[in-house]
Scaffold this active site. Structure first.
Site, PDB file in Angstrom:
ATOM      1  N   LYS A 100      -4.559 122.139  51.421  1.00 52.64           N
ATOM      2  CA  LYS A 100      -3.692 122.070  52.559  1.00 52.64           C
ATOM      3  C   LYS A 100      -4.056 123.061  53.508  1.00 52.64           C
ATOM      4  O   LYS A 100      -4.938 123.810  53.553  1.00 52.64           O
ATOM      5  CB  LYS A 100      -2.010 122.417  52.022  1.00 52.64           C
ATOM      6  CG  LYS A 100      -1.447 121.280  51.138  1.00 52.64           C
ATOM      7  CD  LYS A 100      -0.079 121.639  50.614  1.00 52.64           C
ATOM      8  CE  LYS A 100       0.632 120.589  49.900  1.00 52.64           C
ATOM      9  NZ  LYS A 100       1.919 121.075  49.270  1.00 52.64           N
ATOM     10  N   TYR A 144       3.645 111.344  52.499  1.00 49.32           N
ATOM     11  CA  TYR A 144       4.790 111.915  51.621  1.00 49.32           C
ATOM     12  C   TYR A 144       5.844 110.957  51.823  1.00 49.32           C
ATOM     13  O   TYR A 144       6.978 111.458  51.885  1.00 49.32           O
ATOM     14  CB  TYR A 144       5.031 113.193  52.529  1.00 49.32           C
ATOM     15  CG  TYR A 144       4.116 114.420  51.670  1.00 49.32           C
ATOM     16  CD1 TYR A 144       4.323 114.765  50.572  1.00 49.32           C
ATOM     17  CD2 TYR A 144       3.262 114.986  52.709  1.00 49.32           C
ATOM     18  CE1 TYR A 144       3.280 115.792  50.021  1.00 49.32           C
ATOM     19  CE2 TYR A 144       2.567 116.184  52.271  1.00 49.32           C
ATOM     20  CZ  TYR A 144       2.640 116.593  50.797  1.00 49.32           C
ATOM     21  OH  TYR A 144       1.938 117.527  50.362  1.00 49.32           O
ATOM     22  N   ASN A 201       2.204 126.282  49.899  1.00 49.56           N
ATOM     23  CA  ASN A 201       1.645 126.501  48.582  1.00 49.56           C
ATOM     24  C   ASN A 201       0.382 125.713  48.286  1.00 49.56           C
ATOM     25  O   ASN A 201      -0.062 125.407  47.249  1.00 49.56           O
ATOM     26  CB  ASN A 201       2.731 125.701  47.464  1.00 49.56           C
ATOM     27  CG  ASN A 201       3.068 124.304  47.624  1.00 49.56           C
ATOM     28  OD1 ASN A 201       2.178 123.554  48.399  1.00 49.56           O
ATOM     29  ND2 ASN A 201       3.682 123.614  47.040  1.00 49.56           N
ATOM     30  N   HIS A 230      -2.163 119.931  47.087  1.00 55.14           N
ATOM     31  CA  HIS A 230      -1.664 118.935  46.677  1.00 55.14           C
ATOM     32  C   HIS A 230      -2.400 118.355  45.350  1.00 55.14           C
ATOM     33  O   HIS A 230      -3.424 118.367  45.588  1.00 55.14           O
ATOM     34  CB  HIS A 230      -1.307 117.927  47.698  1.00 55.14           C
ATOM     35  CG  HIS A 230      -0.922 116.524  47.135  1.00 55.14           C
ATOM     36  ND1 HIS A 230       0.464 116.053  47.049  1.00 55.14           N
ATOM     37  CD2 HIS A 230      -1.704 115.662  46.818  1.00 55.14           C
ATOM     38  CE1 HIS A 230       0.478 114.779  46.513  1.00 55.14           C
ATOM     39  NE2 HIS A 230      -0.744 114.434  46.491  1.00 55.14           N
ATOM     40  N   GLU A 237      -2.713 106.906  46.644  1.00 57.92           N
ATOM     41  CA  GLU A 237      -3.077 108.038  47.490  1.00 57.92           C
ATOM     42  C   GLU A 237      -4.693 108.048  47.890  1.00 57.92           C
ATOM     43  O   GLU A 237      -5.271 108.299  49.042  1.00 57.92           O
ATOM     44  CB  GLU A 237      -2.707 109.696  46.771  1.00 57.92           C
ATOM     45  CG  GLU A 237      -1.160 109.798  46.855  1.00 57.92           C
ATOM     46  CD  GLU A 237      -0.779 111.046  46.126  1.00 57.92           C
ATOM     47  OE1 GLU A 237      -1.664 111.871  45.659  1.00 57.92           O
ATOM     48  OE2 GLU A 237       0.559 111.175  46.203  1.00 57.92           O
TER      49      GLU A 237
HETATM   50  N1  UDP Z   1       8.314 121.277  49.645  1.00 60.29           N
HETATM   51  C1  UDP Z   1       8.890 122.136  50.290  1.00 60.29           C
HETATM   52  N2  UDP Z   1      10.286 122.629  49.819  1.00 60.29           N
HETATM   53  C2  UDP Z   1      10.744 122.016  48.824  1.00 60.29           C
HETATM   54  C3  UDP Z   1      10.053 121.262  47.947  1.00 60.29           C
HETATM   55  C4  UDP Z   1       8.774 120.775  48.424  1.00 60.29           C
HETATM   56  O1  UDP Z   1       8.535 122.483  51.342  1.00 60.29           O
HETATM   57  O2  UDP Z   1      11.814 122.408  48.625  1.00 60.29           O
HETATM   58  C5  UDP Z   1       7.140 121.119  49.778  1.00 60.29           C
HETATM   59  C6  UDP Z   1       5.815 121.480  49.216  1.00 60.29           C
HETATM   60  O3  UDP Z   1       4.550 122.006  49.860  1.00 60.29           O
HETATM   61  C7  UDP Z   1       5.450 120.602  47.991  1.00 60.29           C
HETATM   62  C8  UDP Z   1       5.627 119.431  48.867  1.00 60.29           C
HETATM   63  O4  UDP Z   1       6.693 119.471  49.715  1.00 60.29           O
HETATM   64  O5  UDP Z   1       4.007 120.817  47.620  1.00 60.29           O
HETATM   65  C9  UDP Z   1       5.818 118.025  47.851  1.00 60.29           C
HETATM   66  O6  UDP Z   1       6.803 118.119  47.207  1.00 60.29           O
HETATM   67  P1  UDP Z   1       6.616 117.624  45.689  1.00 60.29           P
HETATM   68  O7  UDP Z   1       7.972 117.827  45.107  1.00 60.29           O
HETATM   69  O8  UDP Z   1       6.067 116.444  45.563  1.00 60.29           O
HETATM   70  O9  UDP Z   1       5.813 118.924  44.942  1.00 60.29           O
HETATM   71  P2  UDP Z   1       4.174 118.950  44.492  1.00 60.29           P
HETATM   72  O10 UDP Z   1       4.242 117.520  43.960  1.00 60.29           O
HETATM   73  O11 UDP Z   1       3.255 119.054  45.691  1.00 60.29           O
HETATM   74  O12 UDP Z   1       4.283 119.833  43.313  1.00 60.29           O
HETATM   75 MG    MG Z   2       4.318 115.586  44.620  1.00 60.79          MG
END
Ligand code: UDP
Ligand code: MG
Length: 149
Positions: free
Chosen positions: A9, A49, A112, A115, A126
């Site tokens: 990211k 997303y 974080n 991805h 994807e």
């Molecule tokens: N995210 C966020 N707040 C939240 C949950 C998710 O900003 O409460 C963001 C975070 O960057 C995360 C992304 O949304 O990586 C996608 O969420 P997902 O649940 O798919 O998590 P991932 O698969 O990335 O672990």
């Molecule tokens: Mg995810």
């Protein structure tokens, strides 16, 4: 052979973590099959997303992803989807174990670093979205893989 989509990211790129992240996947033994540094626009980020469009953090997430260049990658290897998620760590860095990418390099869930696809089927979607031009075909001689146990 199983493939996953991994994206560094904008914060990961800005903080100079590209080499470190690639290194972790390489040293594990996975094979790099696609790699590019790109800026994505809002409609593209929203498509990536789309499953999260109803979430309260969706707009902030899209703003984050379009805030600067990202590194899009395809990695290949046995169980790479699940193992890739283990290398990345839990979504919230407060819960990511030390030794994982998020556990070592992140504090905030909204920044974080990386991805990774959450399933083989989402990885397929994807990869098709991010690499419409296709990816390079090559076989690792170090890790020939196995089709039987
Ligand atoms: N995210 C966020 N707040 C939240 C949950 C998710 O900003 O409460 C963001 C975070 O960057 C995360 C992304 O949304 O990586 C996608 O969420 P997902 O649940 O798919 O998590 P991932 O698969 O990335 O672990
Ligand atoms: Mg995810």
């Amino acid at each position: 052979m199983e493939q996953t989509f991994i994206m560094i990211k904008p914060d990961g790129v800005q903080r100079g973590l590209v080499g470190e992240i690639i290194s972790r996947f390489e040293k594990k033994g996975f094979s790099l099959k696609g790699l590019k540094l790109i800026n994505v626009d809002r409609p593209f980020a929203e498509k990536h997303y789309a499953d999260l469009s109803a979430k309260p953090f969706f707009n902030g997430l899209v703003e984050y992803i379009i805030s600067g260049p990202v590194v899009a990658m395809v990695w290949e290897g046995k169980n790479v989807v699940v193992t890739g998620r283990k290398i990345i760590g839990a979504t919230n860095p407060a819960e990511s174990a030390p030794g994982t990418i998020r556990g070592d390099f992140a504090i905030d869930i909204g920044r974080n670093v990386i991805h990774g696809s959450d399933a083989v089927e989402s990885a397929r979607k994807e990869i098709a979205l991010w690499f419409p031009e296709g990816i390079v075909t090559w076989q690792s001689s170090a890790h020939p893989g196995s089709t039987s146990s």
